[in-house]
Design an enzyme around this catalytic site. Structure first.
Site, PDB file in Angstrom:
ATOM      1  N   PHE A  24       0.849  -1.188   0.000  1.00  0.00           N
ATOM      2  CA  PHE A  24       0.000   0.000   0.000  1.00  0.00           C
ATOM      3  C   PHE A  24       0.892   1.248   0.000  1.00  0.00           C
ATOM      4  CE2 PHE A  24      -2.326   3.384   2.250  1.00  0.00           C
ATOM      5  CZ  PHE A  24      -3.439   3.474   1.422  1.00  0.00           C
ATOM      6  N   GLY A  25       0.710   2.106  -0.980  1.00  0.00           N
ATOM      7  CA  GLY A  25       1.466   3.367  -1.059  1.00  0.00           C
ATOM      8  C   GLY A  25       0.537   4.535  -0.782  1.00  0.00           C
ATOM      9  N   TYR A  26       0.985   5.486   0.039  1.00  0.00           N
ATOM     10  CA  TYR A  26       0.149   6.638   0.400  1.00  0.00           C
ATOM     11  C   TYR A  26       0.880   7.970   0.193  1.00  0.00           C
ATOM     12  CZ  TYR A  26       3.119   6.248   4.439  1.00  0.00           C
ATOM     13  OH  TYR A  26       4.246   6.188   5.245  1.00  0.00           O
ATOM     14  N   GLY A  27       2.166   7.911  -0.161  1.00  0.00           N
ATOM     15  CA  GLY A  27       2.951   9.133  -0.367  1.00  0.00           C
ATOM     16  C   GLY A  27       3.561   9.098  -1.751  1.00  0.00           C
ATOM     17  N   SER A  28       4.883   9.190  -1.823  1.00  0.00           N
ATOM     18  CA  SER A  28       5.516   9.193  -3.147  1.00  0.00           C
ATOM     19  C   SER A  28       5.306   7.873  -3.882  1.00  0.00           C
ATOM     20  CB  SER A  28       7.010   9.498  -3.028  1.00  0.00           C
ATOM     21  OG  SER A  28       7.683   8.454  -2.368  1.00  0.00           O
ATOM     22  N   GLU A  99      13.137   3.582   0.902  1.00  0.00           N
ATOM     23  CA  GLU A  99      12.402   4.019   2.098  1.00  0.00           C
ATOM     24  C   GLU A  99      13.256   3.922   3.364  1.00  0.00           C
ATOM     25  OE1 GLU A  99       9.289   5.294   1.744  1.00  0.00           O
ATOM     26  OE2 GLU A  99       9.436   4.914  -0.400  1.00  0.00           O
TER      27      GLU A  99
HETATM   28  C1  SIN Z   1       4.595   5.755   0.724  1.00  0.00           C
HETATM   29  O1  SIN Z   1       4.537   6.489  -0.254  1.00  0.00           O
HETATM   30  O2  SIN Z   1       3.779   4.814   0.877  1.00  0.00           O
HETATM   31  C2  SIN Z   1       5.646   5.921   1.779  1.00  0.00           C
HETATM   32  C3  SIN Z   1       6.137   7.314   1.967  1.00  0.00           C
HETATM   33  C4  SIN Z   1       6.865   7.882   0.791  1.00  0.00           C
HETATM   34  O3  SIN Z   1       7.741   7.203   0.221  1.00  0.00           O
HETATM   35  O4  SIN Z   1       6.585   9.027   0.411  1.00  0.00           O
END
Ligand code: SIN
Length: 188
Positions: A24-28, A99
């Protein structure tokens, strides 16, 4: 905990006999997809909310002028929308490197738009990592983002691309959009 989490993550899930894993990705990870995936689907997780509370010394800032990137903090009843990718376990070698500044892999339940569910992994930078910056008011966060740049580019690009990607997902993230508004005011 030291900021470099590569070794910690290698110990956390071993992936023995596993062909693919949901991430699951929520940012970049929503908008910068520099890894191969088998399938991609919009999804949400509950009990967590996105916050610009993690410092970035390696991607979007430097040790002297850290940027701010998102992590998840627990909030009962909250829903965080993002993008789920089904990936081969070997992809985590690259993702753990990407990460590594404070993020650990946690297991979570993903809910897809069809209401189907699956177990998956999510990278979260918890409060005990040394790069964690914690809360600040929206205007101060925007100002810090405006002034930070790192090897992956300006911190403002991280914020603007995330806001754009969340709009494309139909998400209403008040925290991200308020900081984006302050950034535009600051730059004007
Ligand atoms: C994510 O995107 O899920 C983790 C945080 C990031 O790499 O910005």
């Amino acid at each position: 905990m030291t900021a470099n989490t590569i070794e910690h993550n290698r110990q956390r899930q071993q992936f023995v006999g596993v062909d693919s894993v949901w991430l699951f990705g929520y940012g970049s990870l929503i908008y910068k997809v520099d890894f191969p995936f088998l399938e991609r689907r919009p999804a949400s997780i509950t009990g967590w909310t996105r916050r610009f509370w993690q410092g970035s010394h390696d991607h979007r800032g430097t040790v002297d002028a850290p940027g701010r990137v998102v992590t998840l903090v627990e909030q009962p009843g909250a829903e965080c929308r993002g993008m789920a990718y089904r990936v081969s376990p070997s992809v985590f070698e690259h993702l753990d490197e990407r990460e590594k500044n404070g993020y650990l892999r946690f297991t979570t339940t993903l809910t897809f738009d069809t209401n189907e569910r699956a177990e998956g992994l999510v990278y979260i930078a918890t409060r005990d990592n040394s790069a964690f910056l914690g809360p600040a008011d929206d205007q101060s966060i925007a100002r810090q983002i405006a002034g930070a740049t790192g090897p992956s580019g300006p911190n403002r690009e991280y914020l603007l691309r995330l806001a754009e990607a969340l709009r494309a997902l139909g998400d209403e993230d008040a925290h991200v959009f308020a900081i984006e508004k302050h950034l535009h005011r600051h730059l004007a």
